[in-house]
Design an enzyme around this catalytic site. Structure first.
Site, PDB file in Angstrom:
ATOM      1  N   GLY A  11      14.160  23.903  24.930  1.00 40.33           N
ATOM      2  CA  GLY A  11      14.488  22.631  24.301  1.00 40.33           C
ATOM      3  C   GLY A  11      14.024  22.584  22.850  1.00 40.33           C
ATOM      4  O   GLY A  11      14.750  22.127  21.965  1.00 40.33           O
ATOM      5  N   ASN A  12      12.823  23.096  22.618  1.00 41.10           N
ATOM      6  CA  ASN A  12      12.233  22.994  21.283  1.00 41.10           C
ATOM      7  C   ASN A  12      12.869  23.906  20.249  1.00 41.10           C
ATOM      8  O   ASN A  12      12.723  23.673  19.049  1.00 41.10           O
ATOM      9  CB  ASN A  12      10.751  23.295  21.347  1.00 41.10           C
ATOM     10  N   LYS A 131      13.795  16.046  40.351  1.00 38.98           N
ATOM     11  CA  LYS A 131      14.083  16.066  38.915  1.00 38.98           C
ATOM     12  C   LYS A 131      14.634  14.707  38.482  1.00 38.98           C
ATOM     13  O   LYS A 131      15.685  14.276  38.952  1.00 38.98           O
ATOM     14  CB  LYS A 131      15.103  17.194  38.683  1.00 38.98           C
ATOM     15  N   LYS A 218      16.479  26.122  33.825  1.00 41.60           N
ATOM     16  CA  LYS A 218      17.124  27.060  32.901  1.00 41.60           C
ATOM     17  C   LYS A 218      16.359  28.383  32.772  1.00 41.60           C
ATOM     18  O   LYS A 218      16.967  29.436  32.545  1.00 41.60           O
ATOM     19  CB  LYS A 218      17.363  26.431  31.526  1.00 41.60           C
ATOM     20  N   LYS A 280       8.358  28.910  33.684  1.00 41.33           N
ATOM     21  CA  LYS A 280       8.593  30.019  32.749  1.00 41.33           C
ATOM     22  C   LYS A 280       7.899  31.282  33.251  1.00 41.33           C
ATOM     23  O   LYS A 280       8.451  32.379  33.200  1.00 41.33           O
ATOM     24  CB  LYS A 280       8.080  29.681  31.349  1.00 41.33           C
TER      25      LYS A 280
HETATM   26  P1  ADP Z   1      10.898  24.127  26.635  1.00 48.47           P
HETATM   27  O1  ADP Z   1      11.353  22.702  26.610  1.00 48.47           O
HETATM   28  O2  ADP Z   1      10.823  24.771  25.293  1.00 48.47           O
HETATM   29  O3  ADP Z   1      11.594  24.980  27.660  1.00 48.47           O
HETATM   30  P2  ADP Z   1       8.461  23.166  28.003  1.00 48.47           P
HETATM   31  O4  ADP Z   1       8.086  21.947  27.237  1.00 48.47           O
HETATM   32  O5  ADP Z   1       9.099  22.994  29.315  1.00 48.47           O
HETATM   33  O6  ADP Z   1       9.365  24.107  27.068  1.00 48.47           O
HETATM   34  O7  ADP Z   1       7.192  24.131  28.185  1.00 48.47           O
HETATM   35  C1  ADP Z   1       6.370  24.492  27.101  1.00 48.47           C
HETATM   36  C2  ADP Z   1       5.081  23.699  27.161  1.00 48.47           C
HETATM   37  O8  ADP Z   1       4.250  24.183  28.228  1.00 48.47           O
HETATM   38  C3  ADP Z   1       4.166  23.791  25.974  1.00 48.47           C
HETATM   39  O9  ADP Z   1       4.535  22.891  24.963  1.00 48.47           O
HETATM   40  C4  ADP Z   1       2.789  23.444  26.576  1.00 48.47           C
HETATM   41  O10 ADP Z   1       2.465  22.096  26.312  1.00 48.47           O
HETATM   42  C5  ADP Z   1       2.966  23.590  28.078  1.00 48.47           C
HETATM   43  N1  ADP Z   1       1.960  24.403  28.770  1.00 48.47           N
HETATM   44  C6  ADP Z   1       1.475  24.112  29.988  1.00 48.47           C
HETATM   45  N2  ADP Z   1       0.583  25.018  30.383  1.00 48.47           N
HETATM   46  C7  ADP Z   1       0.480  25.929  29.395  1.00 48.47           C
HETATM   47  C8  ADP Z   1      -0.300  27.124  29.222  1.00 48.47           C
HETATM   48  N3  ADP Z   1      -1.148  27.566  30.152  1.00 48.47           N
HETATM   49  N4  ADP Z   1      -0.132  27.823  28.054  1.00 48.47           N
HETATM   50  C9  ADP Z   1       0.731  27.394  27.111  1.00 48.47           C
HETATM   51  N5  ADP Z   1       1.479  26.265  27.219  1.00 48.47           N
HETATM   52  C10 ADP Z   1       1.363  25.533  28.355  1.00 48.47           C
HETATM   53 MG    MG Z   2       9.873  20.837  26.340  1.00 45.92          MG
END
Ligand code: ADP
Ligand code: MG
Length: 318
Positions: A11-12, A131, A218, A280
């Site tokens: 997303g970011n 969800k 995703k 992830k």
């Molecule tokens: P995206 O939307 O880019 O797919 P998400 O927001 O779902 O990403 O996931 C990324 C987020 O996961 C980071 O911004 C962070 O806040 C969070 N996070 C949770 N646990 C951890 C961890 N152990 N190490 C790094 N980030 C983490």
């Molecule tokens: Mg996010």
């Protein structure tokens, strides 16, 4: 054979927290992210790109609702909303990437595929929708939609209150057109596919393909696609430069290299939050379990600096 990498844009990578979500912002962020892929192309990699659609499909669902309330336009189901988002976001990535390639004098074809992803109708996730999607409704509106459409609602925990639709998030089991995606990529075409986890479908008992009212993760769909096309490397681009241990605690530390066993140990110890980092990590593990060489989690604009990013491999020696 050339190396093949699958890059999953989070997303970011497209829209940063705190931004409004205008197309100018999305185009700007996307270009910044895509500039990072140039070094992979220069190193001779073939590429497949997948992407998230959280904020975008959220907006499509709100427009859907507003259209129904203001003009009586029938609401579209989740599969159609995801397909719309794949087309819109995929086109946007494709145009930004064409401009990046022109700037760097790289000749390559790029194609965006609207992609269905199959789930199993008997996936246990159907028993427990988790969800949250779409707008917040009053109790009365939620009840009416529950009767009319059979939607399931959960109360919002935030103090703003209200009710939100919840849908299941079953595991992806097959990506449609995976052979086409692989052969296009191996011919050197950059393929954008499986956006937003894919358009969710299932086969019913008569083998008819039907739309599923669910959302597919995703990262898991991207990892499945990466394994199925025989990618060597799987990159998840998000908003943190590393995976951290003891995230947001005093003892927080980043890790650059993780092997399979340690990653499972940390996952089981709850080091990665559900709903963000844990899926992830599971996606990364799934990729190397299925024969992929390396999964990397890094910040969207830092990919080309290889000192950043947590690299997960089966065994880490070095
Ligand atoms: P995206 O939307 O880019 O797919 P998400 O927001 O779902 O990403 O996931 C990324 C987020 O996961 C980071 O911004 C962070 O806040 C969070 N996070 C949770 N646990 C951890 C961890 N152990 N190490 C790094 N980030 C983490
Ligand atoms: Mg996010």
């Amino acid at each position: 054979m050339k190396k093949l990498a699958l890059i999953a844009l989070g997303g970011n990578a497209l829209l940063r927290g705190g931004q409004e979500g205008t197309i100018d912002e999305q185009e700007h962020n996307t270009t910044e992210t895509l500039e990072n892929l140039v070094f992979l192309l220069n190193e001779g990699y073939d590429l497949v790109i997948t992407h998230g659609n959280g904020p975008q499909v959220g907006n499509i669902l709100l427009r859907n609702e507003a259209g129904q309330q203001l003009y009586g336009i029938p609401r579209m189901p989740v599969d159609i909303c995801v397909a719309d988002s794949q087309g819109g976001i995929g086109y946007m990535i494709e145009r930004m990437l064409r401009n990046v390639l022109i700037k760097h004098n790289i000749q390559k074809e790029i194609v965006t595929l609207v992609t269905m992803v199959e789930v199993k109708r008997d996936d246990p996730a159907f028993e427990n929708p988790t969800k949250r999607i779409g707008q917040i409704y009053t109790k009365k509106e939620a009840r009416a939609l529950q009767v009319e459409k059979g939607w399931v609602f959960k109360e919002e925990v935030k103090k703003s209150g209200g009710w939100r639709r919840v849908v299941p998030s079953p595991r992806p089991i097959r990506i449609s057109n995976e052979k086409v995606i692989e052969s296009l990529a191996r011919q050197g075409t950059i393929v954008i596919a499986s956006g937003g986890g894919g358009i969710p479908v299932y086969h019913d008992e008569n083998k008819v393909i039907r739309a599923a009212e669910v959302v597919i993760d995703k990262d898991l769909a991207s990892s499945l696609l990466a394994a199925r096309i025989g990618a060597n490397e799987f990159y998840i681009l998000t908003d943190v430069p590393y995976v951290f241990l003891d995230y947001k605690k005093k003892t927080e530390r980043w890790v650059e290299f993780l092997n399979y066993k340690d990653t499972i140990k940390y996952l089981e110890a709850g080091q990665f939050s559900e709903g963000s980092m844990a899926p992830k990590i599971r996606a990364c593990l799934q990729f190397i379990e299925q024969g992929g060489y390396k999964s990397v989690i890094t910040e969207a604009t830092l990919l080309d600096d290889r000192k950043y990013g947590t690299k997960i491999t089966m065994d880490y020696e070095d």
